[in-house]
Design an enzyme around this catalytic site. Structure first.
Site, PDB file in Angstrom:
ATOM      1  N   HIS A 148       0.841  -1.210   0.000  1.00 17.07           N
ATOM      2  CA  HIS A 148       0.000   0.000   0.000  1.00 17.07           C
ATOM      3  C   HIS A 148       0.870   1.252   0.000  1.00 17.07           C
ATOM      4  O   HIS A 148       0.650   2.188  -0.782  1.00 17.07           O
ATOM      5  CB  HIS A 148      -0.919  -0.026   1.230  1.00 17.07           C
ATOM      6  CG  HIS A 148      -1.662   1.248   1.478  1.00 17.07           C
ATOM      7  ND1 HIS A 148      -2.997   1.415   1.170  1.00 17.07           N
ATOM      8  CD2 HIS A 148      -1.264   2.425   2.022  1.00 17.07           C
ATOM      9  CE1 HIS A 148      -3.371   2.637   1.497  1.00 17.07           C
ATOM     10  NE2 HIS A 148      -2.341   3.269   2.023  1.00 17.07           N
ATOM     11  N   GLU A 149       1.869   1.283   0.864  1.00 17.05           N
ATOM     12  CA  GLU A 149       2.724   2.467   0.961  1.00 17.05           C
ATOM     13  C   GLU A 149       3.556   2.655  -0.305  1.00 17.05           C
ATOM     14  O   GLU A 149       3.747   3.778  -0.779  1.00 17.05           O
ATOM     15  CB  GLU A 149       3.631   2.365   2.192  1.00 17.05           C
ATOM     16  CG  GLU A 149       2.901   2.353   3.526  1.00 17.05           C
ATOM     17  CD  GLU A 149       1.980   3.546   3.707  1.00 17.05           C
ATOM     18  OE1 GLU A 149       2.286   4.628   3.178  1.00 17.05           O
ATOM     19  OE2 GLU A 149       0.936   3.398   4.374  1.00 17.05           O
ATOM     20  N   HIS A 152       1.735   4.432  -3.057  1.00 14.66           N
ATOM     21  CA  HIS A 152       1.766   5.898  -2.955  1.00 14.66           C
ATOM     22  C   HIS A 152       3.020   6.444  -3.644  1.00 14.66           C
ATOM     23  O   HIS A 152       2.972   7.472  -4.323  1.00 14.66           O
ATOM     24  CB  HIS A 152       1.781   6.332  -1.478  1.00 14.66           C
ATOM     25  CG  HIS A 152       0.449   6.245  -0.804  1.00 14.66           C
ATOM     26  ND1 HIS A 152      -0.696   6.768  -1.345  1.00 14.66           N
ATOM     27  CD2 HIS A 152       0.090   5.709   0.394  1.00 14.66           C
ATOM     28  CE1 HIS A 152      -1.715   6.565  -0.516  1.00 14.66           C
ATOM     29  NE2 HIS A 152      -1.256   5.912   0.536  1.00 14.66           N
ATOM     30  N   GLU A 222      -6.214   6.969  -1.057  1.00 12.22           N
ATOM     31  CA  GLU A 222      -6.048   5.832  -0.148  1.00 12.22           C
ATOM     32  C   GLU A 222      -6.750   4.597  -0.696  1.00 12.22           C
ATOM     33  O   GLU A 222      -6.225   3.482  -0.614  1.00 12.22           O
ATOM     34  CB  GLU A 222      -6.598   6.184   1.241  1.00 12.22           C
ATOM     35  CG  GLU A 222      -5.793   7.235   1.991  1.00 12.22           C
ATOM     36  CD  GLU A 222      -4.352   6.818   2.235  1.00 12.22           C
ATOM     37  OE1 GLU A 222      -4.098   5.602   2.363  1.00 12.22           O
ATOM     38  OE2 GLU A 222      -3.489   7.704   2.292  1.00 12.22           O
TER      39      GLU A 222
END
Length: 312
Positions: A148-149, A152, A222
């Protein structure tokens, strides 16, 4: 830093057209708002250049040094593979799988379970996890959070959000400048007071509108990061498990212990909210937990993933 002729692999994080469109639309709307804001300032003031210069310097510092600022604020420190071999191993694997340069890896000694990524480009990125997260998550769950990070980083979210926040920074600084100018500027005639009131009113309205636009974009990015991580790892149920576990543990932390962390919610994997977030959920940087889990459930069904996390 020169690239020394090394060719970077294209990112395998799936491009998100809807995210790109929303980012572009938000920046376009903020641009229109910025033009209207500048026009109003020109009509009200003769010397506003200094405030814009200060805001530009603040933006530049945030853009170029966001990784160092974030690490300092979250009490994170860069760690070497010898200190955290398992953590580095996951980041190595995901970076190779996603076709990204390996980011700097850091650990924050906070007990609150969370993670964040920062950096203006994939070549200047930092991924940081808290010690509380490392203690609570299984290896597969940690992989989902780190994916997930890294999404980004792949989508250049930090750079886009920094540029998007520029207008709000200017408006906020002008409100403060006008407020303190009125308080400590000595005696003023009626015309000056009217101009200052006008500046504060316009700036406050612009700040509020930009705040809402940026929050809406942040919530969508997100969801986009969850989607990209789930598709990269092929295990959305594991990411859902991590989300549920982290959100549940944060909800049990006393609100007074979360207040410092809440200032950095935009960075986090999941926001530092207490068990009763109240109206703040409508201005949150993150979508509701239920919305994130529903999306991951749909992706799991599309991929034909077994309902049990398996090795999580």
């Amino acid at each position: 830093m020169p690239d020394c002729g090394v060719m970077q692999m294209p990112s395998r994080f799936r491009s998100d057209r809807r995210l790109t469109v929303r980012m572009g639309l938000t920046l376009f709307l903020l641009g229109l708002l910025y033009v209207a804001f500048v026009a109003a300032l020109i009509a009200l003031l003769r010397s506003w250049v200094l405030v814009v210069v200060i805001a530009a310097l603040a933006l530049g510092a945030q853009y170029w040094f966001s990784d160092r600022i974030a690490l300092f604020a979250m009490r994170g420190r860069v760690v070497e593979p010898a200190e955290y071999p398992a953590l580095h191993g996951v980041v190595d694997r995901l970076s190779a799988l996603g076709g990204l340069p390996k980011p700097v890896v850091a650990v924050s000694e906070l007990d609150m379970p969370n993670a964040f990524a920062t950096g203006r480009t994939p070549d200047h990125a930092v991924v940081c996890v808290t010690s509380g997260l490392l203690r609570r998550l299984e290896p597969a769950e940690l992989e989902g959070v780190l994916a997930h990070e890294l999404s980004h980083v792949a989508h250049k979210d930090v750079a886009v959000m920094t540029v998007a926040s520029f207008l709000g920074v200017i408006a906020g600084l002008i409100v403060r400048f006008a407020f303190y100018s009125q308080l400590f500027g000595g005696r003023r005639d009626q015309n000056t007071a009217v101009v200052l009131a006008g500046v504060m009113g316009v700036s406050a309205a612009v700040y509020a509108l930009s705040f809402l636009l940026i929050r809406a974009l942040s919530r969508y990015r997100e969801l986009a990061a969850d989607r990209a991580a789930a598709l990269l790892t092929g295990r959305p149920s594991v990411l859902a498990s991590a989300l549920t576990k982290v959100s549940g543990d944060i909800a049990r932390i006393p609100t007074r212990d979360l207040r410092t962390a809440q200032a950095f919610n935009a960075f986090y994997f999941t926001p530092a909210l207490g068990s009763d977030p109240g109206l703040s959920r409508f201005f949150s940087t993150h979508p509701r937990l239920e919305e994130r889990l529903e999306q991951l459930g749909r992706i799991s069904a599309e991929l034909g993933e077994p309902t049990a996390p398996g090795g999580a």
